[in-house]
Design a protein around this motif. Structure first.
Motif, PDB file in Angstrom:
ATOM      1  N   PHE A   1       0.812  13.996 -14.205  1.00 14.80           N
ATOM      2  CA  PHE A   1      -0.389  14.362 -14.947  1.00 14.80           C
ATOM      3  C   PHE A   1      -0.910  15.751 -14.609  1.00 14.80           C
ATOM      4  CE2 PHE A   1      -0.717   9.663 -15.267  1.00 14.80           C
ATOM      5  CZ  PHE A   1      -0.612   9.604 -16.640  1.00 14.80           C
ATOM      6  N   THR A   2      -0.220  16.463 -13.707  1.00 15.97           N
ATOM      7  CA  THR A   2      -0.663  17.821 -13.364  1.00 15.97           C
ATOM      8  C   THR A   2       0.320  18.827 -13.969  1.00 15.97           C
ATOM      9  OG1 THR A   2      -1.318  16.837 -11.263  1.00 15.97           O
ATOM     10  CG2 THR A   2      -1.507  19.215 -11.449  1.00 15.97           C
TER      11      THR A   2
ATOM     12  N   ALA B   1       2.152  21.126  -6.765  1.00 15.44           N
ATOM     13  CA  ALA B   1       2.850  21.184  -5.482  1.00 15.44           C
ATOM     14  C   ALA B   1       1.879  20.999  -4.318  1.00 15.44           C
ATOM     15  CB  ALA B   1       3.585  22.515  -5.353  1.00 15.44           C
ATOM     16  N   ARG B   2       0.717  21.667  -4.394  1.00 16.78           N
ATOM     17  CA  ARG B   2      -0.243  21.573  -3.289  1.00 16.78           C
ATOM     18  C   ARG B   2      -0.783  20.161  -3.147  1.00 16.78           C
ATOM     19  NH1 ARG B   2      -2.339  26.550  -4.967  1.00 16.78           N
ATOM     20  NH2 ARG B   2      -4.032  25.488  -6.042  1.00 16.78           N
ATOM     21  N   TRP B   3      -1.230  19.609  -4.273  1.00 19.45           N
ATOM     22  CA  TRP B   3      -1.825  18.264  -4.224  1.00 19.45           C
ATOM     23  C   TRP B   3      -0.807  17.224  -3.781  1.00 19.45           C
ATOM     24  CZ3 TRP B   3      -5.097  18.021  -9.395  1.00 19.45           C
ATOM     25  CH2 TRP B   3      -6.185  18.907  -9.262  1.00 19.45           C
ATOM     26  N   SER B   4       0.387  17.303  -4.362  1.00 14.04           N
ATOM     27  CA  SER B   4       1.346  16.253  -4.009  1.00 14.04           C
ATOM     28  C   SER B   4       1.849  16.426  -2.579  1.00 14.04           C
ATOM     29  CB  SER B   4       2.492  16.179  -5.019  1.00 14.04           C
ATOM     30  OG  SER B   4       3.093  17.415  -5.188  1.00 14.04           O
ATOM     31  N   ALA B   5       1.892  17.659  -2.070  1.00 22.42           N
ATOM     32  CA  ALA B   5       2.272  17.839  -0.664  1.00 22.42           C
ATOM     33  C   ALA B   5       1.243  17.179   0.251  1.00 22.42           C
ATOM     34  CB  ALA B   5       2.412  19.316  -0.331  1.00 22.42           C
TER      35      ALA B   5
ATOM     36  N   GLN C   1       1.801  25.051  -9.280  1.00 23.89           N
ATOM     37  CA  GLN C   1       1.329  25.302  -7.906  1.00 23.89           C
ATOM     38  C   GLN C   1       0.328  24.251  -7.468  1.00 23.89           C
ATOM     39  OE1 GLN C   1       0.144  29.175  -6.830  1.00 23.89           O
ATOM     40  NE2 GLN C   1       2.191  30.013  -7.092  1.00 23.89           N
ATOM     41  N   GLN C   2      -0.558  23.913  -8.408  1.00 28.71           N
ATOM     42  CA  GLN C   2      -1.548  22.880  -8.109  1.00 28.71           C
ATOM     43  C   GLN C   2      -0.835  21.549  -7.844  1.00 28.71           C
ATOM     44  OE1 GLN C   2      -4.291  21.990 -11.348  1.00 28.71           O
ATOM     45  NE2 GLN C   2      -5.917  22.778 -10.045  1.00 28.71           N
TER      46      GLN C   2
ATOM     47  N   VAL D   1       0.843  -1.200   0.000  1.00 28.64           N
ATOM     48  CA  VAL D   1       0.000   0.000   0.000  1.00 28.64           C
ATOM     49  C   VAL D   1       0.880   1.254   0.000  1.00 28.64           C
ATOM     50  CG1 VAL D   1      -1.619   1.353   1.398  1.00 28.64           C
ATOM     51  CG2 VAL D   1      -2.019  -1.085   1.035  1.00 28.64           C
ATOM     52  N   LEU D   2       1.934   1.229   0.807  1.00 30.34           N
ATOM     53  CA  LEU D   2       2.870   2.357   0.851  1.00 30.34           C
ATOM     54  C   LEU D   2       3.461   2.615  -0.540  1.00 30.34           C
ATOM     55  CD1 LEU D   2       4.283   4.353   2.826  1.00 30.34           C
ATOM     56  CD2 LEU D   2       6.112   2.685   3.046  1.00 30.34           C
ATOM     57  N   PHE D   3       3.865   1.530  -1.203  1.00 28.14           N
ATOM     58  CA  PHE D   3       4.427   1.638  -2.557  1.00 28.14           C
ATOM     59  C   PHE D   3       3.402   2.244  -3.515  1.00 28.14           C
ATOM     60  CE2 PHE D   3       5.414  -0.493  -6.696  1.00 28.14           C
ATOM     61  CZ  PHE D   3       6.630   0.129  -6.922  1.00 28.14           C
ATOM     62  N   LEU D   4       2.178   1.745  -3.457  1.00 23.42           N
ATOM     63  CA  LEU D   4       1.141   2.222  -4.386  1.00 23.42           C
ATOM     64  C   LEU D   4       0.806   3.697  -4.138  1.00 23.42           C
ATOM     65  CD1 LEU D   4      -1.195  -0.885  -4.554  1.00 23.42           C
ATOM     66  CD2 LEU D   4       0.507  -0.135  -6.217  1.00 23.42           C
ATOM     67  N   ILE D   5       0.810   4.104  -2.863  1.00 16.85           N
ATOM     68  CA  ILE D   5       0.538   5.514  -2.551  1.00 16.85           C
ATOM     69  C   ILE D   5       1.563   6.407  -3.258  1.00 16.85           C
ATOM     70  CG2 ILE D   5       0.661   7.262  -0.721  1.00 16.85           C
ATOM     71  CD1 ILE D   5      -0.569   5.178   1.181  1.00 16.85           C
ATOM     72  N   PHE D   6       2.839   5.985  -3.194  1.00 13.86           N
ATOM     73  CA  PHE D   6       3.860   6.869  -3.769  1.00 13.86           C
ATOM     74  C   PHE D   6       3.999   6.712  -5.276  1.00 13.86           C
ATOM     75  CE2 PHE D   6       4.603   7.660   0.627  1.00 13.86           C
ATOM     76  CZ  PHE D   6       4.882   9.021   0.611  1.00 13.86           C
ATOM     77  N   VAL D   7       3.589   5.570  -5.815  1.00 14.78           N
ATOM     78  CA  VAL D   7       3.466   5.476  -7.268  1.00 14.78           C
ATOM     79  C   VAL D   7       2.352   6.430  -7.713  1.00 14.78           C
ATOM     80  CG1 VAL D   7       2.785   3.978  -9.174  1.00 14.78           C
ATOM     81  CG2 VAL D   7       4.406   3.160  -7.480  1.00 14.78           C
ATOM     82  N   GLY D   8       1.272   6.456  -6.945  1.00 15.13           N
ATOM     83  CA  GLY D   8       0.167   7.381  -7.218  1.00 15.13           C
ATOM     84  C   GLY D   8       0.612   8.834  -7.114  1.00 15.13           C
ATOM     85  N   TYR D   9       1.440   9.114  -6.121  1.00 14.27           N
ATOM     86  CA  TYR D   9       2.004  10.450  -5.924  1.00 14.27           C
ATOM     87  C   TYR D   9       2.768  10.890  -7.174  1.00 14.27           C
ATOM     88  CZ  TYR D   9       5.277  13.865  -3.751  1.00 14.27           C
ATOM     89  OH  TYR D   9       6.026  14.959  -3.443  1.00 14.27           O
TER      90      TYR D   9
END
Lengths: 146, 245
Positions: free
Chosen positions: B152-153, B160-164, B157-158, B138-146
């Motif tokens: 894709f963004t 940076a905000r979302w990925s933070a 600024q968007q 799950v940890l791996f998938l979260i950061f692959v998603g990150y």
């Protein structure tokens, strides 16, 4: 406003994690039952897919190399469950080792395993002088290939 | 006359050499960290005797375990700089968090792969859905998603905000992965300690942890340097497109 959303979201996530840890999941995230727990279920534990974990009772392993028939007893120190499995076990399987078996507990009081996994402890030590490394799996493989 | 307008702030920043020039990662750090891995691996393989239960399989520990530690450390860096980004909105914090996320995901993938390669002979199975393995995946998938989210963004600024937000929340999974073997009953064993490890294995493990720590620092620094260069190029292209008539 945005910051409020972030703080609110973070609070929700922390609450979910806390619930996962101390609430519902605590009892359900159990990878296997011990013999004591399985036997305590009585008839509820019979005939349903379940995992059973414990130690292979020393001296209880009976291996038939011709039929690939494996029988042993899983113990947790308190209760014991006899296990029947077919096929060559993992190479680290031996007397006294931790195991997790998948399968069903039969009405005859024997656990019919469809899967056998070895559970290793967090201890890593070379064999003491004069002791041989446990290479039972090698003799098992030799026996079964004869 | 200089063109006046809102672009001035960004073009001024580009003219400021300290802001425009990214940090330079010394090539020596690359040599030292890769050299440390070679020395530590050689030392560990040569000095550790066959283990009582699993023989030489135990040597997978010298990469699997430090890789898991570096996963945790990298994601801790992601957490720290994501939170600071959300607080202070400094662009460089976002770039550093993203660099650490990429390195952490790499170590995370390495941990999973080596764990599977170790699990097959030691446990008899490549994979089980116990709490430790599942939470690590799950940890791996979260950061692959990150990383996918960033890819894709377009709006920086968007992005940076979302990925933070994802990085800070995703890193909360790290203590869960670490504690999973203590909180829940798993096939994976609890962490070893010097008390459960023969001294002949401990030194090799420590040396390899230091070596992979150097590799992690080098990778994050180098990735950050590249991210800064990429971002500076983007700013310049933007300024040229808008100021070049």
């Amino acid at each position: 406003m945005k910051r409020g959303w972030i703080i609110g979201g973070a609070a929700v996530i922390v609450a979910v994690f806390a619930w996962l840890l101390f609430g519902g999941l605590q009892k359900n995230v159990v990878f296997f039952l011990t013999p004591k727990e399985l036997l305590a279920k009585g008839t509820d534990g019979v005939g349903v897919p379940v995992r059973l974990g414990g130690q292979v009772k020393p001296g209880s392993v009976k291996w038939n190399a011709q039929t690939l028939d494996l029988r042993f007893i899983v113990t947790d120190g308190a209760r014991e469950v006899p296990v029947h499995s077919t096929g060559a076990p993992p190479q680290m399987f031996r007397d006294g080792m931790g195991v997790v078996v998948e399968g069903r507990f039969g009405t005859a009081g024997v656990f019919e395993a469809t899967g056998l996994m070895v559970k290793h402890s967090n201890e890593y030590r070379p064999p003491k002088p004069g002791e041989e490394a446990h290479e039972k799996y090698k003799t098992l493989i030799q026996q079964s290939s004869q | 006359m200089k063109p006046e307008g809102q672009l001035n702030s960004s073009s001024d920043r580009l003219r400021d050499p300290s802001a425009a020039r990214p940090p330079r990662t010394s090539i020596w750090l690359a040599f030292v960290s890769i050299g440390a891995v070679i020395v530590a691996q050689t030392y560990a393989i040569l000095t550790s005797p066959a283990e009582g239960d699993m023989g030489h399989l135990q040597k997978i520990m010298y990469v699997h375990v430090p890789a898991a530690w570096m996963t945790f450390l990298s994601f801790f860096v992601v957490f720290a700089f994501s939170v600071r980004y959300l607080w202070q909105r400094r662009e460089n914090d976002d770039l550093l968090a993203a660099s650490a996320a990429e390195v952490g995901a790499t170590f995370n993938g390495l941990t999973l792969m080596l764990g599977m390669i170790w699990g097959r002979p030691a446990w008899g199975v490549w994979w089980v859905w116990d709490a430790r393995l599942t939470s690590t995946l799950v940890l791996f998938l979260i950061f692959v998603g990150y990383l996918a989210l960033r890819a894709f963004t377009d709006d920086t600024q968007q992005k940076a905000r979302w990925s933070a937000a994802v990085g800070a929340i995703g890193a909360l999974n790290v203590p869960i992965v670490y504690m999973s073997v203590k909180w829940w009953r798993t096939l994976h064993q609890p962490p070893s300690s010097p008390a459960t490890l023969d001294p002949r294995y401990t030194m090799g493990l420590r040396l390899n942890a230091i070596a992979l720590l150097l590799v992690m620092i080098y990778f994050i620094r180098k990735r950050y340097e590249i991210a800064r260069l990429e971002r500076a190029t983007e700013h310049m292209a933007e300024a040229a497109a808008m100021g070049g008539k």
